[in-house]
Design an enzyme around this catalytic site. Structure first.
Site, PDB file in Angstrom:
ATOM      1  N   HIS A 165       1.684 -20.113   0.449  1.00  0.00           N
ATOM      2  CA  HIS A 165       3.137 -19.583   0.166  1.00  0.00           C
ATOM      3  C   HIS A 165       3.584 -18.993   1.468  1.00  0.00           C
ATOM      4  O   HIS A 165       2.968 -18.580   2.465  1.00  0.00           O
ATOM      5  CB  HIS A 165       2.368 -18.086  -0.693  1.00  0.00           C
ATOM      6  CG  HIS A 165       2.081 -18.635  -2.022  1.00  0.00           C
ATOM      7  ND1 HIS A 165       0.788 -18.198  -2.555  1.00  0.00           N
ATOM      8  CD2 HIS A 165       2.694 -19.282  -2.991  1.00  0.00           C
ATOM      9  CE1 HIS A 165       0.680 -18.591  -3.824  1.00  0.00           C
ATOM     10  NE2 HIS A 165       1.925 -19.354  -4.249  1.00  0.00           N
ATOM     11  N   CYS A 252      -0.604 -10.702  -2.877  1.00  0.00           N
ATOM     12  CA  CYS A 252      -0.945 -11.380  -4.185  1.00  0.00           C
ATOM     13  C   CYS A 252      -1.402 -10.461  -5.156  1.00  0.00           C
ATOM     14  O   CYS A 252      -1.249 -10.853  -6.339  1.00  0.00           O
ATOM     15  CB  CYS A 252      -2.039 -12.364  -3.944  1.00  0.00           C
ATOM     16  SG  CYS A 252      -1.763 -13.202  -2.455  1.00  0.00           S
TER      17      CYS A 252
HETATM   18  C1  CIR Z   1      -3.971 -20.019  -5.663  1.00  0.00           C
HETATM   19  O1  CIR Z   1      -4.251 -21.061  -4.921  1.00  0.00           O
HETATM   20  O2  CIR Z   1      -3.070 -20.183  -6.677  1.00  0.00           O
HETATM   21  C2  CIR Z   1      -4.728 -18.776  -5.565  1.00  0.00           C
HETATM   22  N1  CIR Z   1      -6.073 -19.270  -5.388  1.00  0.00           N
HETATM   23  C3  CIR Z   1      -4.425 -17.939  -4.410  1.00  0.00           C
HETATM   24  C4  CIR Z   1      -3.074 -17.193  -4.849  1.00  0.00           C
HETATM   25  C5  CIR Z   1      -2.650 -16.326  -3.723  1.00  0.00           C
HETATM   26  N2  CIR Z   1      -1.433 -15.793  -4.098  1.00  0.00           N
HETATM   27  C6  CIR Z   1      -0.418 -15.315  -3.263  1.00  0.00           C
HETATM   28  O3  CIR Z   1      -0.574 -15.446  -2.119  1.00  0.00           O
HETATM   29  N3  CIR Z   1       0.690 -14.856  -3.603  1.00  0.00           N
END
Ligand code: CIR
Length: 257
Positions: A165, A252
């Protein structure tokens, strides 16, 4: 000024969360993740936020990363549309909580073929920088722009070339200060900011989190911690080790508004 946050506890299925292992290897330990999450919530509460804590949802391994299925500001909320099958349903599960805080006519939806995840959306003042890569596509960014401009906000896209991201590689610490990766440092969109380049061995710590003057910093990144302290911010270290194993970091884990 943030007054509220929404979070969701990690579930046991967290071990099946999507991972590129870009920041750390291994399988998350559920009990430790629960403890770290509780500490995270406590830290937000210590800064005066009223925190809604949703129960873990075993159907969605990554559902504790509530930042991704929605983008919120006081005036409106946008329900996003993850292109990842294992994550897409999270948008339905966050919606009832969003409806508790925003009226229906202030809730908008990114629709297919548009895709978006909130981790790609960084707000600075009234401008949204939208990272475009695997999770957020051009059509998602276009729909988002159409929504936010109705409320006096603007948006522009930034290519993400390093990993997941946008906010893994650039973060807003307010006061015109950004923490950036070397790649984002060279990004023309950020040329007018004070940019603080984080060493490649501490890239994970870019995703520090500014809350009402204080900066939460992932535990274990002494150079970044010192840099942020030297800029004059009070700091709070937060252990996110279990979430890091599946590419999760501080922002997140909550929606803040
Ligand atoms: C993913 O790959 O979607 C999750 N394991 C991690 C998401 C992290 N989210 C973020 O940075 N906003």
């Amino acid at each position: 000024m943030f007054t509220k946050a929404i979070t969701r506890k990690p579930c046991r299925a967290l071990i099946d969360g999507i991972s590129t292992a870009m920041f750390g290897e291994g399988t998350p330990i559920y009990e430790d993740a629960i403890a770290q999450h509780a500490k995270y919530v406590e830290t937000l509460e210590s800064l005066g936020l009223e925190v809604t804590v949703l129960e873990g949802d075993e159907r969605y391994p990554d559902s504790c990363f509530v930042e991704d299925p929605a983008v919120v500001v006081p005036e409106f909320a946008v329900i996003t549309n993850s292109p990842r099958e294992s994550r897409n349903g999270e948008k339905y599960e966050i919606l009832p909580t969003i409806k508790e805080f925003w009226p229906e006519d202030r809730i908008f939806y990114i629709e297919a073929p548009g895709t978006m995840e909130g981790g790609d959306v960084m707000l600075v003042g009234k401008h949204f920088y939208v990272g475009q890569y695997e999770r957020t596509n051009a059509e998602g960014a276009r729909q988002f722009n159409e929504i936010v401009t109705q409320f006096g906000y603007t948006s522009s896209t930034v290519p993400v070339t390093e990993g997941l991201h946008l906010k893994d590689f650039v973060i807003n610490l307010e006061n015109n200060n950004l923490l950036v990766s070397p790649v984002m440092d060279a990004q023309p969109a950020f040329k007018d900011f004070n940019r603080y380049v984080i060493d490649p061995d501490e890239l994970y710590a870019i995703n520090s989190m500014y809350i009402n003057g204080t900066v939460l910093v992932p535990q274990g990144y002494p150079k970044t911690l010192k840099l942020i302290q030297d800029l004059g911010y009070p700091t709070l270290p937060v252990d996110t080790n279990e979430f890091r194993k599946i590419d999760g970091s501080l922002t997140c884990l909550s929606l803040r508004f």
